[in-house]
Design a protein around this motif. Structure first.
Motif, PDB file in Angstrom:
ATOM      1  N   CYS A  55       5.505 -20.940   1.730  1.00 31.01           N
ATOM      2  CA  CYS A  55       4.055 -21.218   1.820  1.00 31.01           C
ATOM      3  C   CYS A  55       3.309 -20.616   0.558  1.00 31.01           C
ATOM      4  O   CYS A  55       3.832 -19.451   0.132  1.00 31.01           O
ATOM      5  CB  CYS A  55       3.493 -20.427   2.925  1.00 31.01           C
ATOM      6  N   HIS A  56       2.363 -21.196   0.189  1.00 36.61           N
ATOM      7  CA  HIS A  56       1.728 -20.537  -1.151  1.00 36.61           C
ATOM      8  C   HIS A  56       0.132 -20.667  -0.793  1.00 36.61           C
ATOM      9  O   HIS A  56      -0.423 -21.653  -0.762  1.00 36.61           O
ATOM     10  CB  HIS A  56       2.028 -21.462  -2.353  1.00 36.61           C
ATOM     11  N   ILE A  57      -0.427 -19.427  -0.964  1.00 43.59           N
ATOM     12  CA  ILE A  57      -1.906 -19.356  -0.706  1.00 43.59           C
ATOM     13  C   ILE A  57      -2.637 -18.878  -1.852  1.00 43.59           C
ATOM     14  O   ILE A  57      -2.309 -18.143  -2.518  1.00 43.59           O
ATOM     15  CB  ILE A  57      -2.330 -18.501   0.482  1.00 43.59           C
ATOM     16  N   PHE A  58      -3.595 -19.503  -2.427  1.00 44.18           N
ATOM     17  CA  PHE A  58      -4.347 -19.256  -3.448  1.00 44.18           C
ATOM     18  C   PHE A  58      -5.721 -18.279  -3.051  1.00 44.18           C
ATOM     19  O   PHE A  58      -6.598 -18.783  -2.442  1.00 44.18           O
ATOM     20  CB  PHE A  58      -5.159 -20.640  -4.082  1.00 44.18           C
ATOM     21  N   SER A  59      -5.632 -17.189  -3.638  1.00 43.76           N
ATOM     22  CA  SER A  59      -6.680 -16.333  -3.394  1.00 43.76           C
ATOM     23  C   SER A  59      -6.226 -15.229  -2.178  1.00 43.76           C
ATOM     24  O   SER A  59      -6.228 -15.612  -1.136  1.00 43.76           O
ATOM     25  CB  SER A  59      -8.243 -16.808  -3.153  1.00 43.76           C
ATOM     26  N   MET A  60      -6.447 -14.003  -2.570  1.00 42.54           N
ATOM     27  CA  MET A  60      -5.795 -13.060  -1.962  1.00 42.54           C
ATOM     28  C   MET A  60      -6.975 -12.152  -1.575  1.00 42.54           C
ATOM     29  O   MET A  60      -7.297 -10.978  -1.860  1.00 42.54           O
ATOM     30  CB  MET A  60      -4.825 -12.297  -2.511  1.00 42.54           C
ATOM     31  N   ASN A  61      -7.942 -12.611  -0.207  1.00 38.13           N
ATOM     32  CA  ASN A  61      -8.683 -11.744   0.015  1.00 38.13           C
ATOM     33  C   ASN A  61      -9.288 -12.077   1.425  1.00 38.13           C
ATOM     34  O   ASN A  61      -8.524 -12.934   2.051  1.00 38.13           O
ATOM     35  CB  ASN A  61     -10.081 -11.801  -0.931  1.00 38.13           C
ATOM     36  N   ARG A  94      -9.244   2.555  -4.577  1.00 39.46           N
ATOM     37  CA  ARG A  94      -7.892   3.120  -4.098  1.00 39.46           C
ATOM     38  C   ARG A  94      -8.278   4.227  -3.128  1.00 39.46           C
ATOM     39  O   ARG A  94      -7.588   4.299  -1.856  1.00 39.46           O
ATOM     40  CB  ARG A  94      -6.831   3.653  -5.144  1.00 39.46           C
ATOM     41  N   THR A  95      -9.221   5.278  -3.438  1.00 34.96           N
ATOM     42  CA  THR A  95      -9.699   6.184  -2.526  1.00 34.96           C
ATOM     43  C   THR A  95     -10.118   5.615  -1.187  1.00 34.96           C
ATOM     44  O   THR A  95      -9.683   5.981  -0.205  1.00 34.96           O
ATOM     45  CB  THR A  95     -10.677   7.057  -3.488  1.00 34.96           C
ATOM     46  N   LEU A  96     -10.940   4.641  -1.106  1.00 43.68           N
ATOM     47  CA  LEU A  96     -11.516   4.082  -0.134  1.00 43.68           C
ATOM     48  C   LEU A  96     -10.651   3.577   0.720  1.00 43.68           C
ATOM     49  O   LEU A  96     -10.533   3.758   2.143  1.00 43.68           O
ATOM     50  CB  LEU A  96     -12.522   2.955  -0.500  1.00 43.68           C
ATOM     51  N   LEU A  97      -9.560   2.904   0.165  1.00 45.06           N
ATOM     52  CA  LEU A  97      -8.424   2.174   0.879  1.00 45.06           C
ATOM     53  C   LEU A  97      -7.677   3.268   1.772  1.00 45.06           C
ATOM     54  O   LEU A  97      -7.310   3.177   3.007  1.00 45.06           O
ATOM     55  CB  LEU A  97      -7.442   1.241   0.135  1.00 45.06           C
ATOM     56  N   ASN A  98      -7.459   4.447   0.896  1.00 44.06           N
ATOM     57  CA  ASN A  98      -6.695   5.667   1.594  1.00 44.06           C
ATOM     58  C   ASN A  98      -7.608   6.094   2.669  1.00 44.06           C
ATOM     59  O   ASN A  98      -6.809   6.605   3.831  1.00 44.06           O
ATOM     60  CB  ASN A  98      -6.256   6.313   0.498  1.00 44.06           C
ATOM     61  N   LEU A  99      -8.696   6.199   2.496  1.00 43.07           N
ATOM     62  CA  LEU A  99      -9.762   6.726   3.738  1.00 43.07           C
ATOM     63  C   LEU A  99      -9.718   5.835   4.692  1.00 43.07           C
ATOM     64  O   LEU A  99      -9.789   6.096   5.950  1.00 43.07           O
ATOM     65  CB  LEU A  99     -10.999   6.965   2.854  1.00 43.07           C
ATOM     66  N   SER A 100      -9.613   4.645   4.517  1.00 45.12           N
ATOM     67  CA  SER A 100     -10.089   3.618   5.564  1.00 45.12           C
ATOM     68  C   SER A 100      -8.554   3.495   6.309  1.00 45.12           C
ATOM     69  O   SER A 100      -8.694   3.518   7.725  1.00 45.12           O
ATOM     70  CB  SER A 100      -9.983   2.325   5.119  1.00 45.12           C
ATOM     71  N   ASP A 101      -7.428   4.121   5.872  1.00 44.78           N
ATOM     72  CA  ASP A 101      -6.181   4.073   6.852  1.00 44.78           C
ATOM     73  C   ASP A 101      -6.434   5.430   7.657  1.00 44.78           C
ATOM     74  O   ASP A 101      -5.707   5.209   8.909  1.00 44.78           O
ATOM     75  CB  ASP A 101      -4.912   4.346   5.897  1.00 44.78           C
ATOM     76  N   LYS A 106     -10.521  -0.055  12.234  1.00 43.04           N
ATOM     77  CA  LYS A 106     -10.247  -0.892  10.877  1.00 43.04           C
ATOM     78  C   LYS A 106     -11.420  -1.310  10.214  1.00 43.04           C
ATOM     79  O   LYS A 106     -12.289  -2.167  11.019  1.00 43.04           O
ATOM     80  CB  LYS A 106      -9.299  -2.203  11.180  1.00 43.04           C
ATOM     81  N   ILE A 107     -11.752  -1.030   9.071  1.00 42.13           N
ATOM     82  CA  ILE A 107     -12.675  -1.545   8.184  1.00 42.13           C
ATOM     83  C   ILE A 107     -12.002  -2.894   7.623  1.00 42.13           C
ATOM     84  O   ILE A 107     -10.822  -2.989   7.145  1.00 42.13           O
ATOM     85  CB  ILE A 107     -12.892  -0.719   7.084  1.00 42.13           C
ATOM     86  N   PHE A 108     -12.837  -4.200   7.538  1.00 46.55           N
ATOM     87  CA  PHE A 108     -12.287  -5.117   7.041  1.00 46.55           C
ATOM     88  C   PHE A 108     -13.358  -5.619   5.941  1.00 46.55           C
ATOM     89  O   PHE A 108     -14.511  -6.046   6.249  1.00 46.55           O
ATOM     90  CB  PHE A 108     -12.191  -6.326   7.961  1.00 46.55           C
ATOM     91  N   VAL A 112      -9.453  -4.482   1.361  1.00 47.90           N
ATOM     92  CA  VAL A 112      -8.717  -4.255   2.700  1.00 47.90           C
ATOM     93  C   VAL A 112      -7.553  -5.573   3.046  1.00 47.90           C
ATOM     94  O   VAL A 112      -6.496  -5.182   2.930  1.00 47.90           O
ATOM     95  CB  VAL A 112      -9.495  -3.794   3.928  1.00 47.90           C
ATOM     96  N   ALA A 113      -8.428  -6.664   3.094  1.00 47.16           N
ATOM     97  CA  ALA A 113      -7.653  -7.798   2.948  1.00 47.16           C
ATOM     98  C   ALA A 113      -6.625  -8.094   2.025  1.00 47.16           C
ATOM     99  O   ALA A 113      -5.437  -8.378   2.443  1.00 47.16           O
ATOM    100  CB  ALA A 113      -8.252  -9.133   3.140  1.00 47.16           C
ATOM    101  N   CYS A 114      -7.019  -7.815   0.843  1.00 41.06           N
ATOM    102  CA  CYS A 114      -6.156  -7.892  -0.337  1.00 41.06           C
ATOM    103  C   CYS A 114      -4.655  -7.111  -0.260  1.00 41.06           C
ATOM    104  O   CYS A 114      -3.676  -7.410  -0.373  1.00 41.06           O
ATOM    105  CB  CYS A 114      -6.786  -7.623  -1.655  1.00 41.06           C
TER     106      CYS A 114
END
Length: 348
Positions: A55-61, A94-101, A106-108, A112-114
């Motif tokens: 499978c191949h998906i275009f756009s990772m968000n 990167r900091t926000l992603l770590n904080l969201s964990d 879940k923050i979306f 985060v999706a990426c």
């Protein structure tokens, strides 16, 4: 090697012309010519896709988040063309992603999706080395999981007499930009630079942000010569003539990887001014001028330099030949299929 491939991308992509749509359509068209059997994932045809090889998906968000989760249930390799960049500094993201964990909920959002999709995927295909590095720093993607596959461009107008096309413009020399009219393309600063230098500006592309359109129109009241042409079909000879006959092609976006319209302009020997953010220099080398999209002075000065010191005819021919040789959609598809084969055979 014949391969069956399920493909997908954000549904809104089909509502207007744009780089992602062109990348998807031209890549899959050329893959079919190379013997791949391409099936678009609609959701309703999930069971029909059990026989695909990958499978191949275009756009990772976020718009492809649930598509990725669904296709992963096929237990087939999942490839993503990332087409992903955000203007915030990587360390901040990167900091926000770590904080969201650490949160109990879940923050979306797109980043985060990426991040989640990068963990879900088997291989990620950024368009430039800069995009690859951004994904590593901002999202935390393992570099071993990423392979750069470039964007492409078509020379649809090589058999057309573009000098005979009636542009119906009130000026002969002009700055041209072909893009969707919205915030990321940085058209207000481009308009400011044209106004300061006294250069007419022509913009071709669908208007997605009326606020940007209104701001540029107000500059016309202060003396800017500007013409909006709306969206032009990719094979419209008017578009080809604008690429060839503009004095400068400008795309000072907040980021591009590298901007398909800039590649198309280069195929016509365009005198290019493009953002330095996203990796355009990897494609154009010494044949373009690169601007800081946040620096009005830099945009204005580079635009003026391109206007007054254009590429020579020899340089224009070299640029067009370079893009045609390295960045045709056939070359992009061949590279993509090679990745498919290596993924399916367990080599990556």
């Amino acid at each position: 090697m014949s391969l069956k491939v399920a493909v997908s991308l954000p549904d809104l992509t089909f509502t207007r012309a744009g780089g992602l749509r062109t990348q998807f359509e031209r890549t899959t068209e050329e893959l079919e010519k190379l013997g791949c059997e391409i099936t678009y994932f609609t959701g309703a045809n999930f069971e029909e896709l059990r026989s695909v090889d990958l499978c191949h998906i275009f756009s990772m968000n976020s718009p492809t988040y649930f598509k990725g989760i669904a296709l992963k249930k096929l237990n087939k390799p999942l490839v993503y063309s990332s087409v992903m960049w955000r203007e915030s500094k990587p360390v901040f993201i990167r900091t926000l992603l770590n904080l969201s964990d650490a949160l109990p909920f879940k923050i979306f959002n797109d980043v985060v999706a990426c991040r989640d999709l990068s963990r879900l995927s088997d291989v990620i295909l950024p368009n430039t080395n800069q995009e690859k590095e951004w994904l590593r720093k901002a999202i935390g993607v393992d570099p071993k999981k990423m392979l750069v596959v470039p964007n492409g461009a078509d020379n649809r107008f090589k058999n057309s007499n573009l000098d005979e096309v009636d542009l119906n413009l009130p000026f002969d020399d002009f700055v041209f930009s072909s893009c969707v009219v919205y915030q990321r393309k940085n058209l207000v600063r481009l308009a400011d630079a044209c106004l300061e230098n006294g250069f007419p500006l022509v913009i071709a592309g669908p208007i997605e942000d009326e606020g940007i359109f209104d701001l540029i129109q107000k500059k016309a009241e202060r003396g800017l010569s500007v013409k909006f042409l709306g969206g032009l079909a990719n094979d419209d000879v008017m578009l080809g003539a604008l690429y060839k006959r503009c004095r400068v092609f400008a795309l000072p976006s907040f980021y591009e990887t590298p901007g398909i319209s800039a590649l198309e302009a280069g195929l016509q020997g365009g005198n290019i001014v493009v953002t330095k953010v996203g990796g355009a220099e990897q494609y154009f080398g010494e044949y373009a001028r690169y601007v800081d999209p946040y620096d009005k002075r830099d945009i204005s000065d580079k635009l003026a330099d391109a206007w007054h010191n254009p590429l020579s005819q020899r340089q224009k021919e070299e640029l067009a030949s370079h893009i045609a040789d390295k960045y045709s959609w056939l070359a992009v598809a061949q590279h993509t299929k090679q990745v498919y084969e290596e993924v399916v055979n367990g080599k990556i």
